[in-house]
Design an enzyme around this catalytic site. Sequence first.
Site, short mmCIF file in Angstrom:
data_model
loop_
_atom_site.label_atom_id
_atom_site.label_comp_id
_atom_site.label_asym_id
_atom_site.label_seq_id
_atom_site.Cartn_x
_atom_site.Cartn_y
_atom_site.Cartn_z
N ARG A 172 0.75 -1.36 -0.50
CA ARG A 172 0.24 -0.08 -0.41
C ARG A 172 0.94 1.43 0.09
O ARG A 172 0.22 2.29 0.00
CB ARG A 172 -0.79 0.15 1.46
N ARG A 181 -9.46 7.12 3.81
CA ARG A 181 -9.28 6.12 3.11
C ARG A 181 -8.95 6.23 2.23
O ARG A 181 -8.15 5.73 1.15
CB ARG A 181 -10.38 5.35 3.50
P1 ADP Z 1 -9.73 -1.24 2.68
O1 ADP Z 1 -9.54 -2.61 1.24
O2 ADP Z 1 -11.51 -1.60 2.47
O3 ADP Z 1 -9.39 -0.07 2.39
P2 ADP Z 1 -8.83 -3.52 4.24
O4 ADP Z 1 -9.42 -4.12 5.13
O5 ADP Z 1 -7.24 -2.88 3.20
O6 ADP Z 1 -9.66 -2.57 3.58
O7 ADP Z 1 -7.71 -2.02 5.55
C1 ADP Z 1 -8.63 -1.32 6.40
C2 ADP Z 1 -7.30 -1.02 7.00
O8 ADP Z 1 -5.99 -1.98 7.64
C3 ADP Z 1 -6.43 0.21 6.24
O9 ADP Z 1 -7.67 1.43 6.41
C4 ADP Z 1 -4.87 0.49 7.35
O10 ADP Z 1 -5.62 1.72 8.10
C5 ADP Z 1 -4.82 -1.09 7.86
N1 ADP Z 1 -4.03 -1.57 6.47
C6 ADP Z 1 -4.25 -2.66 5.85
N2 ADP Z 1 -3.30 -3.10 5.35
C7 ADP Z 1 -2.90 -2.44 5.43
C8 ADP Z 1 -0.99 -2.40 4.60
N3 ADP Z 1 -1.03 -2.97 3.74
N4 ADP Z 1 -0.67 -1.21 5.01
C9 ADP Z 1 -1.03 -0.23 5.55
N5 ADP Z 1 -2.01 0.13 6.88
C10 ADP Z 1 -3.22 -1.52 6.43
#
Ligand code: ADP
Length: 214
Positions: free
Chosen positions: A88, A172
């Site tokens: 990400r 987000r």
């Molecule tokens: P979505 O795809 O609906 O945005 P996720 O379930 O992938 O949601 O992620 C939810 C939250 O978890 C993110 O908003 C972040 O805070 C955290 N998160 C998930 N994956 C990562 C990542 N690779 N790096 C940093 N934070 C992450």
Amino acid sequence: MKLILLGPPGAGKGTQAKRLQESYSIIQLSTGDMLRAEVDSGSALGAQAKEVMESGELVSDELIIKMISSRIDKDDCKAGFILDGFPRTTPQAEALDVMFDEKGLKLDCVIEMQVDDEAMVERITGRYTCSACGRGYHDSFKKPDVEGVCNKCGGTEFSRRADDNAETVRSRLQAYNEQTAPIISYYGNKGILKSIDGMAAIDDVTKQMKDLIG
Ligand code: ADP
Ligand code: ADP
Ligand code: ZN
């Protein structure tokens, strides 16, 4: 086969990863799901991540990279995996390259799900999942066949994520545009980026992905 699904919150990464997991013998690795499991278990890692997630910001690269590195060493990843929600940030993408080199793995393809940002607010605020099996639904776009009953497992309890509200969605999407979108060109430059139309109906998106993967 090792794939990455890239796209903003609500793009349909989780929905499609679950379908690919069922069709090919590869496993979905969602960093969001892993973090939520840590939060629910009350672990120290979960406590560290909880507030950051609820504010819609990103958890630290260091924590995420360690978590994914130990996860892909497990036996159930041997046949391949789909990364959903990771990498990400540019440092995460660079760390993944190093990790793959060290572990002797090869990344086959990165699929970018192209969607309209504004439509993501409705996708996210209408999202809910079966508490028993994790199957995903939507208030308008993907209702269970029988109201209140999960298509997959017959469960009757559903839950919504704490961060799936209109206020957090904005942060987000902003985090995606500022920190995640730059990695699209990172993979474009490597020649392994493929793009699909994520605004199409769910079944059609699955078809586009399968046509790409072969
Ligand atoms: P979505 O795809 O609906 O945005 P996720 O379930 O992938 O949601 O992620 C939810 C939250 O978890 C993110 O908003 C972040 O805070 C955290 N998160 C998930 N994956 C990562 C990542 N690779 N790096 C940093 N934070 C992450
Ligand atoms: P992500 O993992 O990228 O955050 P999800 O797969 O959880 O996204 O999808 C977000 C919400 O939108 C879910 O409620 C899902 O049922 C719905 N959804 C997913 N793909 C589509 C689509 N192509 N068209 C309409 N709704 C969709
Ligand atoms: Zn279910």
